[in-house]
Design an enzyme around this catalytic site. Sequence first.
Site, mmCIF file in Angstrom:
data_model
loop_
_atom_site.group_PDB
_atom_site.id
_atom_site.type_symbol
_atom_site.label_atom_id
_atom_site.label_comp_id
_atom_site.label_asym_id
_atom_site.label_seq_id
_atom_site.Cartn_x
_atom_site.Cartn_y
_atom_site.Cartn_z
ATOM 1 N N ARG A 92 27.333 -24.786 -40.437
ATOM 2 C CA ARG A 92 26.709 -25.827 -41.286
ATOM 3 C C ARG A 92 27.621 -27.059 -41.448
ATOM 4 O O ARG A 92 27.685 -27.675 -42.523
ATOM 5 C CB ARG A 92 26.346 -25.290 -42.676
ATOM 6 N N SER A 108 19.245 -23.498 -48.896
ATOM 7 C CA SER A 108 20.407 -22.738 -49.358
ATOM 8 C C SER A 108 21.393 -23.712 -49.983
ATOM 9 O O SER A 108 21.790 -24.683 -49.343
ATOM 10 C CB SER A 108 21.086 -22.037 -48.183
ATOM 11 N N GLU A 122 26.612 -25.898 -49.448
ATOM 12 C CA GLU A 122 25.984 -26.428 -48.241
ATOM 13 C C GLU A 122 25.421 -27.819 -48.554
ATOM 14 O O GLU A 122 25.431 -28.722 -47.723
ATOM 15 C CB GLU A 122 24.856 -25.477 -47.825
HETATM 16 P P1 NAP Z 1 18.432 -13.101 -44.686
HETATM 17 O O1 NAP Z 1 17.639 -12.742 -43.501
HETATM 18 O O2 NAP Z 1 18.059 -12.567 -46.033
HETATM 19 O O3 NAP Z 1 19.951 -12.778 -44.410
HETATM 20 C C1 NAP Z 1 20.946 -13.080 -45.393
HETATM 21 C C2 NAP Z 1 22.123 -13.698 -44.679
HETATM 22 O O4 NAP Z 1 22.667 -12.762 -43.781
HETATM 23 C C3 NAP Z 1 21.683 -14.894 -43.882
HETATM 24 O O5 NAP Z 1 22.077 -16.030 -44.570
HETATM 25 C C4 NAP Z 1 22.279 -14.703 -42.511
HETATM 26 O O6 NAP Z 1 23.325 -15.617 -42.214
HETATM 27 C C5 NAP Z 1 22.885 -13.331 -42.508
HETATM 28 N N1 NAP Z 1 22.236 -12.511 -41.469
HETATM 29 C C6 NAP Z 1 21.089 -11.798 -41.575
HETATM 30 N N2 NAP Z 1 20.836 -11.141 -40.422
HETATM 31 C C7 NAP Z 1 21.839 -11.428 -39.575
HETATM 32 C C8 NAP Z 1 22.154 -11.057 -38.243
HETATM 33 N N3 NAP Z 1 21.369 -10.221 -37.557
HETATM 34 N N4 NAP Z 1 23.264 -11.571 -37.686
HETATM 35 C C9 NAP Z 1 24.059 -12.404 -38.379
HETATM 36 N N5 NAP Z 1 23.821 -12.808 -39.627
HETATM 37 C C10 NAP Z 1 22.728 -12.323 -40.236
HETATM 38 O O7 NAP Z 1 18.482 -14.697 -44.802
HETATM 39 P P2 NAP Z 1 17.399 -15.701 -45.426
HETATM 40 O O8 NAP Z 1 17.946 -16.270 -46.671
HETATM 41 O O9 NAP Z 1 16.043 -15.106 -45.436
HETATM 42 O O10 NAP Z 1 17.412 -16.857 -44.359
HETATM 43 C C11 NAP Z 1 16.903 -16.616 -43.058
HETATM 44 C C12 NAP Z 1 17.556 -17.589 -42.114
HETATM 45 O O11 NAP Z 1 17.177 -18.913 -42.446
HETATM 46 C C13 NAP Z 1 19.088 -17.539 -42.203
HETATM 47 O O12 NAP Z 1 19.607 -17.680 -40.912
HETATM 48 C C14 NAP Z 1 19.419 -18.720 -43.063
HETATM 49 O O13 NAP Z 1 20.695 -19.253 -42.799
HETATM 50 C C15 NAP Z 1 18.322 -19.661 -42.644
HETATM 51 N N6 NAP Z 1 18.106 -20.720 -43.609
HETATM 52 C C16 NAP Z 1 18.567 -21.944 -43.275
HETATM 53 C C17 NAP Z 1 18.453 -22.991 -44.141
HETATM 54 C C18 NAP Z 1 19.022 -24.319 -43.742
HETATM 55 O O14 NAP Z 1 19.547 -24.481 -42.673
HETATM 56 N N7 NAP Z 1 18.973 -25.279 -44.596
HETATM 57 C C19 NAP Z 1 17.821 -22.805 -45.372
HETATM 58 C C20 NAP Z 1 17.354 -21.555 -45.687
HETATM 59 C C21 NAP Z 1 17.518 -20.494 -44.792
HETATM 60 P P3 NAP Z 1 23.085 -17.065 -41.573
HETATM 61 O O15 NAP Z 1 22.748 -17.933 -42.717
HETATM 62 O O16 NAP Z 1 24.403 -17.388 -40.975
HETATM 63 O O17 NAP Z 1 21.990 -16.955 -40.569
#
Ligand code: NAP
Length: 340
Positions: A164, A235, A332
């Site tokens: 990020r 986030s 972030e």
């Molecule tokens: P989630 O699936 O509940 O997972 C929680 C965290 O664990 C995530 O933030 C993700 O990190 C990490 N994670 C889960 N599975 C993984 C895997 N197989 N390998 C590596 N890391 C893993 O997350 P969530 O909150 O529903 O979000 C889903 C995705 O959307 C995430 O990738 C999150 O970063 C992304 N997101 C992005 C934004 C943005 O860019 N503004 C906003 C909201 C959500 P990572 O965050 O590193 O992927």
Amino acid sequence: MTVEEHAPLAPRTTLGVGGSARYLIRASTIGMIEEAICFARERMLPMTVLGAGSNVLISDEGIDGVVVQNTCKEMVWHETPRGARVTADAGVSWDVLVDAAAERDLYGIEYLAGIPGTVGGAVVQNIGAYGSVLADTFVEAEVIDSATDERTVVTCADAAFGYRTSYFKRARTAVILRVTLELSSSDTPRELYSDLAHAREAGVPLERVRERVEAVRAIRTRKFPHAATEGCAGSFFKNPVIDAARAQELERTYPGLPRYDQPDGRVKIALGWLLDHGLGLRGFTRGAVRLYEQQALVIVAAAGATARDIDAFAREIEERVQRATGIAIEREVETLGIIA
Ligand code: NAP
């Protein structure tokens, strides 16, 4: 070029808080961006580029300078032997670009569907979701330096992408004009994040680019607040990446803490889980500001919240995590202006 004085910025952000810009310029051509740079320089005022306002917390006092909103919207596509390259203006809505790639059956950014913001913002932030990051497809960005007027091309090697973050986040005078991404007509298999794996088990098709885009949008709609009904900026905090030994200690204190090993030997931990299950902060509320019940990494601001309220709330979360785990979490979301 139109210049608005004392322009309210809250409606131009997804958090919906913040004061006014001394000057707001909407630039729909690159020539207008250059004019805006001259305008700021002549008045010796700092210049801030605002995309879709989806990742910023603007102070209640606003921004005493020139705020430029890039509304350039051109996309140019070139076929390549392995797919296509697209050169998009920084002002193009990110999700419009995701749709345009899906229409052409091009892989690379489909898991980044539904992220609010512009192409320029996506690069600054190196947006990521479901195991994809913008850096995976980034070729180069055309940039103008607002201090020197120099036009340069920043390649992937120079963009210093990280979790990020990027070179552009630190290079305060670099204004991104256009971005080139390389997309592919063939898929690269990857491990599915659990929400997508569950969707597939439930029979949701995930082969085609369009199917993935729709699946990700459906998950996001269920899981994240809608900025039209409540203020939020996705986030608010980053997931901490910590030493393996420290991660092991934390797992002993918080059994079940999700951890993801990184290529450099460190470990990324899921901060949303820690806040929710570890620290018991599900739905934690102070006045009009709260942690989102479905995903504690997201801060939600109801009507009446101010930037100061959100900042104080975020600081309280930071302090609680520090006290409980010793980890200094990072935001972030970027703060613009001064929150005293
Ligand atoms: P989630 O699936 O509940 O997972 C929680 C965290 O664990 C995530 O933030 C993700 O990190 C990490 N994670 C889960 N599975 C993984 C895997 N197989 N390998 C590596 N890391 C893993 O997350 P969530 O909150 O529903 O979000 C889903 C995705 O959307 C995430 O990738 C999150 O970063 C992304 N997101 C992005 C934004 C943005 O860019 N503004 C906003 C909201 C959500 P990572 O965050 O590193 O992927």
